[in-house]
Design a protein around this motif. Sequence first.
Motif, PDB file in Angstrom:
ATOM      1  N   SER A   1       7.576   5.889  -5.833  1.00 42.05           N
ATOM      2  CA  SER A   1       8.577   6.314  -4.852  1.00 42.05           C
ATOM      3  C   SER A   1       8.107   6.074  -3.421  1.00 42.05           C
ATOM      4  N   ASN A   2       6.829   6.367  -3.110  1.00 44.91           N
ATOM      5  CA  ASN A   2       6.328   6.103  -1.758  1.00 44.91           C
ATOM      6  C   ASN A   2       6.524   4.635  -1.394  1.00 44.91           C
ATOM      7  N   ASP A   3       6.154   3.767  -2.324  1.00 48.07           N
ATOM      8  CA  ASP A   3       6.242   2.329  -2.098  1.00 48.07           C
ATOM      9  C   ASP A   3       7.692   1.887  -1.951  1.00 48.07           C
ATOM     10  N   SER A   4       8.554   2.376  -2.816  1.00 49.24           N
ATOM     11  CA  SER A   4       9.962   1.980  -2.782  1.00 49.24           C
ATOM     12  C   SER A   4      10.628   2.383  -1.479  1.00 49.24           C
ATOM     13  N   PHE A   5      10.440   3.641  -1.072  1.00 50.83           N
ATOM     14  CA  PHE A   5      11.078   4.112   0.159  1.00 50.83           C
ATOM     15  C   PHE A   5      10.518   3.373   1.374  1.00 50.83           C
ATOM     16  N   ALA A   6       9.199   3.177   1.404  1.00 51.24           N
ATOM     17  CA  ALA A   6       8.588   2.488   2.540  1.00 51.24           C
ATOM     18  C   ALA A   6       9.103   1.055   2.652  1.00 51.24           C
ATOM     19  N   ARG A   7       9.234   0.369   1.524  1.00 50.18           N
ATOM     20  CA  ARG A   7       9.711  -1.018   1.559  1.00 50.18           C
ATOM     21  C   ARG A   7      11.171  -1.099   2.001  1.00 50.18           C
ATOM     22  N   GLN A   8      11.986  -0.149   1.573  1.00 49.90           N
ATOM     23  CA  GLN A   8      13.385  -0.158   2.006  1.00 49.90           C
ATOM     24  C   GLN A   8      13.504   0.068   3.505  1.00 49.90           C
ATOM     25  N   LEU A   9      12.637   0.926   4.037  1.00 48.00           N
ATOM     26  CA  LEU A   9      12.672   1.202   5.468  1.00 48.00           C
ATOM     27  C   LEU A   9      12.054   0.084   6.286  1.00 48.00           C
ATOM     28  N   ALA A  10      11.059  -0.612   5.722  1.00 46.31           N
ATOM     29  CA  ALA A  10      10.283  -1.581   6.497  1.00 46.31           C
ATOM     30  C   ALA A  10      11.155  -2.677   7.103  1.00 46.31           C
ATOM     31  N   LYS A  11      12.048  -3.264   6.321  1.00 44.53           N
ATOM     32  CA  LYS A  11      12.883  -4.346   6.852  1.00 44.53           C
ATOM     33  C   LYS A  11      13.786  -3.847   7.961  1.00 44.53           C
ATOM     34  N   GLU A  12      14.408  -2.669   7.746  1.00 45.37           N
ATOM     35  CA  GLU A  12      15.295  -2.111   8.768  1.00 45.37           C
ATOM     36  C   GLU A  12      14.517  -1.793  10.045  1.00 45.37           C
ATOM     37  N   LEU A  13      13.333  -1.215   9.886  1.00 47.74           N
ATOM     38  CA  LEU A  13      12.522  -0.889  11.058  1.00 47.74           C
ATOM     39  C   LEU A  13      12.114  -2.156  11.793  1.00 47.74           C
ATOM     40  N   GLY A  14      11.751  -3.185  11.024  1.00 51.17           N
ATOM     41  CA  GLY A  14      11.388  -4.451  11.653  1.00 51.17           C
ATOM     42  C   GLY A  14      12.522  -5.022  12.483  1.00 51.17           C
ATOM     43  N   ASP A  15      13.752  -4.935  11.952  1.00 52.51           N
ATOM     44  CA  ASP A  15      14.910  -5.429  12.698  1.00 52.51           C
ATOM     45  C   ASP A  15      15.132  -4.607  13.967  1.00 52.51           C
ATOM     46  N   ARG A  16      14.978  -3.299  13.874  1.00 53.33           N
ATOM     47  CA  ARG A  16      15.220  -2.443  15.031  1.00 53.33           C
ATOM     48  C   ARG A  16      14.136  -2.586  16.088  1.00 53.33           C
ATOM     49  N   LEU A  17      12.893  -2.732  15.644  1.00 49.30           N
ATOM     50  CA  LEU A  17      11.765  -2.809  16.579  1.00 49.30           C
ATOM     51  C   LEU A  17      11.417  -4.240  16.954  1.00 49.30           C
ATOM     52  N   GLN A  18      12.070  -5.207  16.303  1.00 48.58           N
ATOM     53  CA  GLN A  18      11.896  -6.630  16.584  1.00 48.58           C
ATOM     54  C   GLN A  18      10.447  -7.084  16.405  1.00 48.58           C
ATOM     55  N   GLN A  19       9.821  -6.522  15.394  1.00 43.33           N
ATOM     56  CA  GLN A  19       8.492  -6.941  14.974  1.00 43.33           C
ATOM     57  C   GLN A  19       8.412  -6.780  13.453  1.00 43.33           C
ATOM     58  N   PRO A  20       7.659  -7.630  12.771  1.00 43.92           N
ATOM     59  CA  PRO A  20       7.502  -7.444  11.321  1.00 43.92           C
ATOM     60  C   PRO A  20       6.849  -6.101  11.003  1.00 43.92           C
ATOM     61  N   VAL A  21       7.338  -5.450   9.947  1.00 40.15           N
ATOM     62  CA  VAL A  21       6.706  -4.221   9.446  1.00 40.15           C
ATOM     63  C   VAL A  21       6.184  -4.551   8.051  1.00 40.15           C
ATOM     64  N   ILE A  22       4.879  -4.512   7.907  1.00 40.94           N
ATOM     65  CA  ILE A  22       4.191  -4.977   6.704  1.00 40.94           C
ATOM     66  C   ILE A  22       3.792  -3.785   5.841  1.00 40.94           C
ATOM     67  N   ILE A  23       4.037  -3.863   4.538  1.00 41.18           N
ATOM     68  CA  ILE A  23       3.598  -2.832   3.597  1.00 41.18           C
ATOM     69  C   ILE A  23       2.247  -3.240   3.016  1.00 41.18           C
ATOM     70  N   ASP A  24       1.293  -2.340   3.080  1.00 39.58           N
ATOM     71  CA  ASP A  24      -0.071  -2.588   2.593  1.00 39.58           C
ATOM     72  C   ASP A  24      -0.427  -1.504   1.583  1.00 39.58           C
ATOM     73  N   ASN A  25      -0.395  -1.828   0.293  1.00 37.21           N
ATOM     74  CA  ASN A  25      -0.741  -0.852  -0.753  1.00 37.21           C
ATOM     75  C   ASN A  25      -2.253  -0.698  -0.849  1.00 37.21           C
ATOM     76  N   ARG A  26      -2.742   0.537  -0.675  1.00 36.41           N
ATOM     77  CA  ARG A  26      -4.170   0.832  -0.781  1.00 36.41           C
ATOM     78  C   ARG A  26      -4.346   2.074  -1.668  1.00 36.41           C
ATOM     79  N   PRO A  27      -4.164   1.921  -2.977  1.00 35.92           N
ATOM     80  CA  PRO A  27      -4.237   3.081  -3.871  1.00 35.92           C
ATOM     81  C   PRO A  27      -5.660   3.548  -4.088  1.00 35.92           C
ATOM     82  N   GLY A  28      -5.752   4.768  -4.618  1.00 37.02           N
ATOM     83  CA  GLY A  28      -7.046   5.309  -4.994  1.00 37.02           C
ATOM     84  C   GLY A  28      -7.179   6.771  -4.648  1.00 37.02           C
ATOM     85  N   ALA A  29      -7.877   7.519  -5.514  1.00 36.08           N
ATOM     86  CA  ALA A  29      -8.213   8.924  -5.274  1.00 36.08           C
ATOM     87  C   ALA A  29      -6.980   9.767  -4.960  1.00 36.08           C
ATOM     88  N   SER A  30      -5.938   9.624  -5.773  1.00 39.98           N
ATOM     89  CA  SER A  30      -4.701  10.413  -5.614  1.00 39.98           C
ATOM     90  C   SER A  30      -4.082  10.261  -4.230  1.00 39.98           C
TER      91      SER A  30
END
Length: 330
Positions: free
Chosen positions: A50-79
């Motif tokens: 869910s964290n990943d899904s919501f962040a990815r859905q927001l990332a494109k919209e935020l990038g369009d609004r802020l006029q800069q790419p918003v990159i998702i970087d998954n760094r799992p580990g230790a809960s």
Amino acid sequence: MPRSTRLSARAAALCAITLAGAPGALPSIHAQTWPDKPITIVVPYPAGGSNDSFARQLAKELGDRLQQPVIIDNRPGASGNTGTGQVAKAAADGYTLVAVSASFATNAAVQSRLPYDPGKSFTPVALFAKGPLIVAVNPEFPARTPAELIAAIRARPGLYNYASSGAGSVNQFATELLKAQLSGLDIRHIPYRGMAPAVTDLIGNQTQLLIASGPSLLPMVRAGKLRAVGITSLEPSPIAPELLPLASSVPGYAFELWWGLLAPAGTPADVVGKLNQAVNQTLAKPQIAGNFLKEGAIATPLSPAQFGALIASDVERWKKLARQQGIAAD
């Protein structure tokens, strides 16, 4: 003193005054140019959750609004603590953020050696969404409503098991909260290493109860492999309007998941304000709100201060419950 010298001295004095006021002035200067490069949102969990899904859905919209790419970087580990701890040490410039969830508060309640200080290492930016948990049982369990669930457990104390995705998980907290509000509710905790094996053993009747997110349980409920008997919101929820709240039989019971965005402590307030505005404008889009609802969450815009108050309140609430119920991390 020559006039030119006097003017130079005055200019120097004005410059000194401006720099002395830098803590208040510089963020505004920063915000005028921010963002001028890509922004990274660290998701401290594997792709697909869910964290990943919501962040990815927001990332494109935020990038369009802020006029800069918003990159998702998954760094799992230790809960979730590995990626979250890395963001705590990142530059406080608004270019590195972390997408966290309610487990940020439950981790803080039971883990004493976190790689960050939950109350001091971050600046709250924006809440994405809130959502209740689903109360599910094995289809052989003799209950279809919250009242029948409680009656069945009380009728055969010590016989049944409840599953969680791990010791100290939100699933354990949600179930122990139920036990705390119903003294004498005797059901044993079986922790698993992750949600998938917990759901598998619930289907196999190795355990009889699991309180977990809609995306984790509703597909199995719709397939007839599990039965949903309630929901953890205080009132009926659009996530699953057919389900009665546990509060219908346990007055005051409520447990909500949440998802949101944090920045490193010290991030300029006006940069945080720009981010918060962009997130809240994105959440107002019907398509985004509709997508979130399908995934078991309700888009919920808050100010940074309101989000910070929510986190602080949850941390204290879960610390108290952990002490009362003996909840501890692995």
